[in-house]
Every structure is written in structure tokens, then in C-alpha cells.
Design a protein around this motif. Structure first.
Motif, short mmCIF file in Angstrom:
data_model
loop_
_atom_site.label_atom_id
_atom_site.label_comp_id
_atom_site.label_asym_id
_atom_site.label_seq_id
_atom_site.Cartn_x
_atom_site.Cartn_y
_atom_site.Cartn_z
N MET A 112 -28.38 21.17 -38.83
CA MET A 112 -27.79 22.76 -38.48
C MET A 112 -29.21 23.24 -38.64
SD MET A 112 -25.31 23.15 -42.46
CE MET A 112 -24.03 21.94 -41.80
N GLY A 113 -30.12 23.36 -39.76
CA GLY A 113 -30.89 24.54 -39.89
C GLY A 113 -31.61 24.74 -39.31
N GLU A 178 -36.16 25.12 -43.71
CA GLU A 178 -34.93 25.96 -43.46
C GLU A 178 -35.12 26.84 -45.32
OE1 GLU A 178 -30.71 23.41 -42.91
OE2 GLU A 178 -32.68 22.05 -43.40
N LEU A 179 -34.26 27.82 -45.07
CA LEU A 179 -34.55 28.80 -46.51
C LEU A 179 -33.07 28.78 -46.07
CD1 LEU A 179 -35.20 30.90 -48.09
CD2 LEU A 179 -35.70 32.90 -46.43
N LEU A 256 -26.53 27.10 -47.28
CA LEU A 256 -26.44 26.44 -46.65
C LEU A 256 -27.84 26.99 -45.78
CD1 LEU A 256 -23.14 27.11 -45.10
CD2 LEU A 256 -23.63 25.26 -45.29
N PRO A 257 -28.16 26.73 -44.32
CA PRO A 257 -29.34 27.71 -44.39
C PRO A 257 -28.88 29.13 -44.01
CG PRO A 257 -28.98 25.47 -43.23
CD PRO A 257 -27.67 25.59 -44.40
N GLU A 258 -30.29 29.46 -44.16
CA GLU A 258 -30.08 31.51 -43.40
C GLU A 258 -29.61 31.28 -41.72
OE1 GLU A 258 -31.85 35.10 -44.97
OE2 GLU A 258 -33.23 34.23 -43.33
N SER A 259 -30.42 30.28 -41.66
CA SER A 259 -29.85 31.19 -39.88
C SER A 259 -28.40 30.37 -39.08
CB SER A 259 -31.46 29.24 -39.52
OG SER A 259 -30.82 27.90 -39.06
N SER A 282 -38.28 19.80 -47.94
CA SER A 282 -39.41 19.00 -47.00
C SER A 282 -39.17 19.90 -45.97
CB SER A 282 -39.08 17.03 -47.25
OG SER A 282 -37.87 16.80 -47.29
N ASP A 283 -40.03 19.99 -45.48
CA ASP A 283 -40.00 20.57 -43.84
C ASP A 283 -39.41 19.40 -42.78
OD1 ASP A 283 -41.78 22.78 -44.46
OD2 ASP A 283 -43.55 21.24 -43.11
#
Length: 330
Positions: A112-113, A178-179, A256-259, A282-283
């Protein structure tokens, strides 16, 4: 050329219908239901299975009153049958698309991110260049994506390793991170706070991803580091759409991811909480099956994703500087 170790009977007798029966038996564990699923009479299915086991030279299934369980060696055969069927179905679909004037297909999965800012944007650009290329996007958690990749239902995935030893099966190229942010609905009582600790949130209802996902495992680590128990009032959810609906219609907290939540934050449906979370995630990156080179269209898609991943990294760094998030404490 057939390997000398492979019985000649197997090379000459293994057919498409045999693969279908093996796949269904592995999935259903019941000969009658498996025969029905492939429109075959049970006596014929029973004889087909006996012939298969005779050709392989070992039992594929263990019979019991509760049904049929796959043997240790049989599991490898069933996995091969499933992969072969998926490959054949993909080949037929790709061939038919080309026969109609298309240019094949790509099936890509994304967490999702990564889906909004990296996968979707790269796919949109690729479609501009290759309008007749058929592309399918599947959004899942990393563990689900790796399972689909292993079953050959994806050409490539954008996610993370979710378990040890997966690097032996898949190649990984890091893209970005992900932020993560903690969010609640607009009007939530927590919106009035100017600063929060993780301990201030655990008594509220939570919506979290499934335990098998890396993001959820990270949150469990952060609860543990803050000497906190996992929230007891909890809904586990693998659907981003369901998570957003639960957030907007309840007092739940989610990370949740900011995106994913950017549009909801911009429109005022959700509010970001002043607490730092997810700093050690992690990336994510491109996951592919080892020793299986990607085709030209898939390679072009990966190149486009690298561009958008770099933009995402720059945007995340800028957001972190603006937010000046406090460190988590209990």
C-alpha cells in the motif's frame, strides 16, 4: 532433454489434466471435490491419481478418513503443478493479446505504501508509451505478494522480504522507504493534543495490518521497546479501503503510509497525530524470482519506478524536516 533420473513413464504420461487434478487435490484435500472441480468422474480421478503415483514412484497424498493430505515429496509436485498451470494460462492470455494486436501483459503487485506514488505513477507513464500493453496491478501486503510471486501469478512485486531465507528465492532491489504516520478521524479527542506519546494511544481502539506484514511487525517492536502491550481493542485488516472506512467511522487509531492517507489528510477527513512512529521500517523495493530475467516492458516499468521512488524519498525527507517529530517514549 529428459533427465536420466526422471522415469520415462512420467515424461510420456504427464498431461494438462493431471496438473489440474494435482492442483485441486492439493487445495481441497478431497478427491470427490477435486474431481468435480475439473469436471471429472471420481473413479476416473482415482485411477488418474494412481497412475500418477505409479509414474512418480512414490505416494503424492496420504489417505485418511478426514481426507487427503499432501506428502512431503508430493508438496513439491503440487507446487510444480500450480506453477505450470499459471505459466500456461499466462502464456495463453499473452498470446491471445498479441493475436488481437496487443503487446502482451505485465502483472505487478505492490504494498500500500508504494502503490500510489511509485507503482501507479510508473504504470501510467508506461501506458502512455505502450498503450496496447495489458497491465494488472494487485495491492497486497509483502507476505501475500511474495506468495503470489512464488506461485508465478506476478511478474514482479514491490514490497519487502517478510521472512528469513526469502533472499534465496527472490532478488531484491531497494527503491525507497515509506513515511508512516499515526492518524485518526477529524474531530477525534486526540486531535486536541499538541504532543503525544505512544503510551497515550494504546487505550484507544486500533486498526492494524495483519501480523505477517513488515509494517505490523515494526509496530509490535515499537510497542515492545516502549514497554507497552499490543492494544487490546484491535481490528486486524489487510484492506486499505476497509482501514480508511474504519478510521472515518470510529475512534480508532491507525499507523499508515503518508502516501496512502495524503488525500484524506488534505481534505480534512483524517488528522495526523503528533507522535513519531515507524522510523526503523526497512526500504521497500523490486522483488523478482531468481534466475528469471524480466522482459523489456517489465524492465521499462522498473526504470520508471526508480524515478518515482527517488522523488518519494526527497518528499519524505522534506516532510520529516517540516514535522520535526518527537521520539517515541512510553
Amino acid at each position: 532433454m529428459t533427465s536420466p533420473a526422471l522415469p520415462a513413464a512420467l515424461a510420456h504420461r504427464l498431461r494438462y489434466r493431471h496438473l489440474m487434478l494435482l492442483q485441486q487435490l492439493g487445495e481441497l484435500g478431497n478427491l470427490h471435490r477435486a474431481a468435480e472441480a475439473i469436471s471429472l468422474a471420481q473413479p476416473s480421478a482415482s485411477k488418474m491419481l494412481r497412475d500418477l503415483e505409479l509414474a512418480f514412484g512414490f505416494p503424492l497424498f496420504e489417505r485418511s478418513a478426514k481426507g487427503m493430505g499432501v506428502t512431503e515429496l508430493g508438496r513439491h509436485v503440487v507446487e510444480f503443478a500450480g506453477s505450470a498451470l499459471v505459466d500456461f494460462e499466462r502464456f495463453v492470455a499473452d498470446l491471445e493479446a498479441k493475436r488481437r494486436g496487443g503487446f502482451g501483459q505485465i502483472v505487478v503487485g505492490g504494498i500500500m505504501g508504494a502503490a500510489p506514488d511509485v507503482v501507479a505513477r510508473a504504470v501510467a507513464d508506461l501506458k502512455k508509451k505502450r498503450p496496447l500493453l495489458a497491465i494488472r496491478i494487485l495491492g497486497e501486503t509483502s507476505d501475500q505478494l511474495l506468495d503470489l510471486l512464488q506461485r508465478r501469478e506476478l511478474d514482479l512485486a514491490v514490497g519487502r522480504f517478510s521472512a528469513p531465507m526469502q533472499h534465496n528465492r527472490f532478488d531484491f532491489e531497494p527503491l525507497a522507504n515509506e513515511l508512516l504516520c499515526a492518524v485518526v478521524r477529524n474531530g477525534h479527542a486526540l486531535c486536541r493534543a499538541r504532543s503525544l506519546r505512544l503510551a497515550d494511544l494504546v487505550s484507544w481502539p486500533w486498526v492494524l495490518q495483519l501480523l505477517s506484514s513488515p509494517a505490523r511487525q515494526l509496530m509490535e517492536d515499537e510497542f515492545a521497546q516502549a514497554n507497552l502491550r499490543t492494544p487490546e481493542n484491535l481490528v486486524e485488516c489487510g484492506s486499505i479501503f476497509a482501514m480508511l472506512q474504519l478510521l472515518q467511522s470510529s475512534d480508532a487509531v491507525a499507523v499508515l503510509p503518508e502516501s496512502v492517507v495524503r488525500d484524506s489528510l488534505d481534505t480534512g477527513l483524517l488528522r495526523r497525530l503528533p507522535v513519531g512512529v515507524g522510523g526503523k521500517l526497512s526500504d521497500f523495493g523490486v522483488l523478482t524470482r531468481k534466475a528469471e530475467p524480466l522482459g523489456p516492458a517489465a524492465l521499462e516499468l522498473v526504470a520508471l519506478m526508480r524515478v518515482y521512488a527517488a522523488r518519494m524519498t526527497r518528499r519524505n525527507l522534506a516532510s520529516l524536516k517540516r514535522a520535526k517529530k518527537p521520539r517515541i517514549s512510553a
